[in-house]
Design a protein around this motif. Structure first.
Motif, PDB file in Angstrom:
ATOM      1  N   LYS A 271       0.829  -1.200   0.000  1.00  0.00           N
ATOM      2  CA  LYS A 271       0.000   0.000   0.000  1.00  0.00           C
ATOM      3  C   LYS A 271       0.868   1.257   0.000  1.00  0.00           C
ATOM      4  O   LYS A 271       0.639   2.188  -0.779  1.00  0.00           O
ATOM      5  CB  LYS A 271      -0.928  -0.008   1.218  1.00  0.00           C
ATOM      6  N   SER A 272       1.891   1.267   0.843  1.00  0.00           N
ATOM      7  CA  SER A 272       2.805   2.400   0.913  1.00  0.00           C
ATOM      8  C   SER A 272       3.521   2.612  -0.429  1.00  0.00           C
ATOM      9  O   SER A 272       3.645   3.744  -0.909  1.00  0.00           O
ATOM     10  CB  SER A 272       3.824   2.164   2.018  1.00  0.00           C
TER      11      SER A 272
ATOM     12  N   ALA B  70      -4.613   2.042  -4.004  1.00  0.00           N
ATOM     13  CA  ALA B  70      -3.477   1.422  -3.316  1.00  0.00           C
ATOM     14  C   ALA B  70      -3.964   0.296  -2.402  1.00  0.00           C
ATOM     15  O   ALA B  70      -3.347  -0.779  -2.359  1.00  0.00           O
ATOM     16  CB  ALA B  70      -2.715   2.471  -2.507  1.00  0.00           C
TER      17      ALA B  70
ATOM     18  N   GLN C 142       2.499   1.731  -3.420  1.00  0.00           N
ATOM     19  CA  GLN C 142       1.555   2.225  -4.423  1.00  0.00           C
ATOM     20  C   GLN C 142       1.257   3.709  -4.215  1.00  0.00           C
ATOM     21  O   GLN C 142       1.127   4.460  -5.172  1.00  0.00           O
ATOM     22  CB  GLN C 142       0.253   1.415  -4.375  1.00  0.00           C
ATOM     23  N   LYS C 143       1.154   4.129  -2.960  1.00  0.00           N
ATOM     24  CA  LYS C 143       0.914   5.548  -2.673  1.00  0.00           C
ATOM     25  C   LYS C 143       2.087   6.397  -3.157  1.00  0.00           C
ATOM     26  O   LYS C 143       1.890   7.471  -3.707  1.00  0.00           O
ATOM     27  CB  LYS C 143       0.689   5.762  -1.178  1.00  0.00           C
ATOM     28  N   LYS C 144       3.334   5.884  -2.976  1.00  0.00           N
ATOM     29  CA  LYS C 144       4.513   6.615  -3.443  1.00  0.00           C
ATOM     30  C   LYS C 144       4.523   6.730  -4.958  1.00  0.00           C
ATOM     31  O   LYS C 144       5.051   7.688  -5.506  1.00  0.00           O
ATOM     32  CB  LYS C 144       5.788   5.912  -2.973  1.00  0.00           C
TER      33      LYS C 144
ATOM     34  N   SER D  64      -4.166   6.499  -5.837  1.00  0.00           N
ATOM     35  CA  SER D  64      -5.052   7.017  -4.799  1.00  0.00           C
ATOM     36  C   SER D  64      -5.079   6.020  -3.635  1.00  0.00           C
ATOM     37  O   SER D  64      -4.683   4.862  -3.787  1.00  0.00           O
ATOM     38  CB  SER D  64      -6.465   7.207  -5.351  1.00  0.00           C
ATOM     39  N   THR D  65      -5.580   6.461  -2.504  1.00  0.00           N
ATOM     40  CA  THR D  65      -5.642   5.584  -1.333  1.00  0.00           C
ATOM     41  C   THR D  65      -6.494   4.355  -1.618  1.00  0.00           C
ATOM     42  O   THR D  65      -6.100   3.238  -1.292  1.00  0.00           O
ATOM     43  CB  THR D  65      -6.207   6.350  -0.122  1.00  0.00           C
TER      44      THR D  65
END
Length: 110
Positions: free
Chosen positions: A18-19, A31, A21-23, A27-28
């Motif tokens: 998740k982290s 991710a 994908q956010k980088k 979008s949240t």
């Protein structure tokens, strides 16, 4: 953390994906979706899930595959003639309608 049945390892994996994908600018929601799908697929591959589809248990893992199945529809022979034609139309190349695939590639400088 969508699943209560995930192990600590899977929770860490979920947070890391998740982290990441956010980088990359996702979008949240996107991710979280990617992370959950990846973790669930890995659980299915390792036998942790109650049920698993054939596509989840066969082939390479999501980490090894690295997006090879995402959005790229050009295939092993490169872009199709229609794709080349559309690109030629964008570049306003004259005579494109009567060109072969090879001629379109040459006209586009490929």
């Amino acid at each position: 953390m969508p699943e209560q049945s995930w192990s600590d390892k899977r929770e860490r994996q979920y947070k890391e994906i998740k982290s990441s994908q956010k980088k990359r600018g996702a979008s949240t929601d996107r991710a979280e979706e990617i992370a959950a799908r990846t973790v669930n697929k890995n659980r299915a591959r390792s036998g942790e899930a109650k049920s698993a589809s054939k596509s989840s248990t066969r082939g390479s893992s999501p980490q090894k595959r690295g997006g090879k199945r995402s959005g790229n529809r050009q295939g092993p022979g490169g872009p199709t003639k229609d794709q080349l034609y559309n690109e030629a139309r964008k570049h306003n190349i004259k005579g494109r309608s009567s060109m072969t695939k090879k001629e379109l590639e040459n006209a586009l400088g490929r």
